[in-house]
Write an enzyme that holds these catalytic residues in place. Structure first.
Site, PDB file in Angstrom:
ATOM      1  CG  PHE A  62      -2.193  -0.906   0.948  1.00  0.00           C
ATOM      2  CD1 PHE A  62      -2.408  -1.547  -0.272  1.00  0.00           C
ATOM      3  CD2 PHE A  62      -3.113  -1.105   1.965  1.00  0.00           C
ATOM      4  CE1 PHE A  62      -3.516  -2.365  -0.475  1.00  0.00           C
ATOM      5  CE2 PHE A  62      -4.235  -1.918   1.773  1.00  0.00           C
ATOM      6  CZ  PHE A  62      -4.437  -2.550   0.551  1.00  0.00           C
ATOM      7  CG  ASP A 303       3.801  -9.274  -5.106  1.00  0.00           C
ATOM      8  OD1 ASP A 303       3.960  -8.343  -4.294  1.00  0.00           O
ATOM      9  OD2 ASP A 303       4.691  -9.614  -5.915  1.00  0.00           O
TER      10      ASP A 303
END
Length: 422
Positions: A62, A303
């Site tokens: 993130f 991922d």
């Protein structure tokens, strides 16, 4: 209260697969039965749709702190909800890395503002230096759920051994990115296509499976749990299977792109098909599917690796960063390339995306049962959809844009609240 009517209710953990209603009150599922009457509850008509536990992704990036032009925790949470995910685990390769309690607390404070469950690992080594192990005990107490230097392999076997021993002492595990830099060329390009089409030395198979071999045997020796991240080679599956049969505590994940596509995608999609490890050969794709079918690989993890378009759209594709945005296509890729293709049942796919990843960390998530968490996804499992670049993520670096996939998320519910709906 929320009443979900007439859906196909699937819970991989218990084996439940039946037509039923689901009643949610507050943050709990309170009843699963036919023909529930709940008076003035808000009703969702799930006729023809699957009602399943909220998806769990144990491998997302993130980019917060330090790289928020690519993604931030808020947009990452929006992307997760749009993909049907109610629980995610962030990696620690931020800037600064999540190597100390202060950075971890900052990240978790930001995560707590979102309407899905966002966890985080901390790094194995301080600032990814590969040599100095972080304060595992202190970081766990501060809220870390595990440890990974994902993005950079640990080349020092002694450090790997110490980290495993420390993880075992603290009842946790380490997750490893396995690509030996001493055996690799240019990352993101499988060695075959790298040589044939790009005239460079690419990412080799031996760089992956030799490092996995080292680490699973260290796990065998220490009796510690090691989790192998995003494996991509047929030999890697065999090495993990060997270690498991030997009695080593080894688990493994695969990313959807590695069971869906091969290295040729680089020729049509360019930098958006560049990732670490790279897309491999058809024989490798089939091998990881067999690994999912046999249980050697127990988790599907995206991922999710968003990048800004300007970073991906460089003239020299070898200079582009590796990775693809993945949260909003993961379920559809599983439905298309595993279920529709006849490799797995819907329940088997969901187990790899709900209860298995949740159980790895011991989360109270990934199952659908009375008195369980009101974290659910409602989706059309056979509906066709065209993937567009209109993602909730900040990034659109997906090689699947323009492709027709099967499966469409209609609602995501977390803690009893609708956090996404079409």
């Amino acid at each position: 209260m929320l009443l979900i009517k007439n859906g196909r209710v699937v819970d991989p953990k218990s084996g439940l697969d039946t037509q039923a209603d689901v009643l949610v009150d507050g943050k709990k599922v309170v009843k699963i039965a036919e023909n529930i009457d709940a008076g003035d509850a808000q009703v969702i008509d799930a006729t023809g749709l699957v009602v399943a536990p909220g998806l769990v992704d144990i491998h997302v990036h993130f980019r917060e702190p330090g790289q928020t032009h690519k993604e931030d925790i808020h947009t990452g949470a929006l992307a997760a909800a749009a993909g049907g995910f109610t629980t995610v685990v962030m990696m620690a390769n931020t800037n600064p890395t999540i190597s100390d309690k202060e950075t971890l607390k900052e990240v978790l404070t930001s995560a707590a503002k979102e309407n899905i469950h966002i966890k985080s690992v901390a790094t194995i080594t301080k600032n990814f230096d590969g040599e100095n192990i972080t304060d595992f005990k202190g970081l766990l107490e501060a809220g870390a759920v595990g440890f990974s230097d994902d993005g950079i392999p640990l080349t020092n076997a002694g450090i790997v051994k110490k980290a495993m021993e420390l993880a075992k002492e603290n009842n946790t595990f380490i997750s490893l990115h396995e690509e030996d830099p001493d055996l690799n060329g240019v990352l993101g390009f499988n060695e075959n296509i790298a040589k044939k089409e790009f005239h460079i030395c690419g990412a080799t198979g031996v760089a992956e499976y030799s490092m996995i071999a080292r680490d699973v045997m260290v796990a065998y020796d220490t009796q510690a749990h090691v989790h192998i991240q995003h494996l991509s080679k047929a030999e890697s599956v065999k090495v993990v299977e060997f270690a498991q049969k030997l009695g080593a505590q080894v688990t493994a994940e695969v990313a959807p792109q590695h069971f869906s596509k091969t290295e040729d995608l680089l020729l049509s999609k360019g930098a958006n098909a560049k990732m670490n490890p790279p897309l491999r050969l058809e024989s490798d794709r089939q091998a990881v599917i067999e690994g999912l079918k046999s249980g050697v690989i127990s988790v599907i993890a995206t991922d999710h690796a968003p990048h800004h378009a300007d970073e991906k759209n460089v003239a020299d594709v070898t200079k582009a960063p590796s990775g693809m945005t993945g949260l909003e296509t993961s379920l559809s890729l599983g439905l298309t390339y595993l279920v529709e293709a006849g490799h797995l049942s819907l329940t088997e796919l969901l187990k790899l995306m709900t209860s298995n990843p949740s159980d790895l960390y011991g989360f109270d998530a990934g199952y659908l049962a009375e008195n369980g968490p009101a974290d659910l996804v409602i989706f059309a499992d056979k509906e066709k959809r065209q993937v567009t670049a209109d993602f909730k993520s900040k990034a659109a670096n997906s090689p699947f844009v323009g492709e027709e996939l099967t499966g469409s998320v209609k609602y995501t519910i977390c803690d009893g609240e609708i956090v996404y709906q079409v």
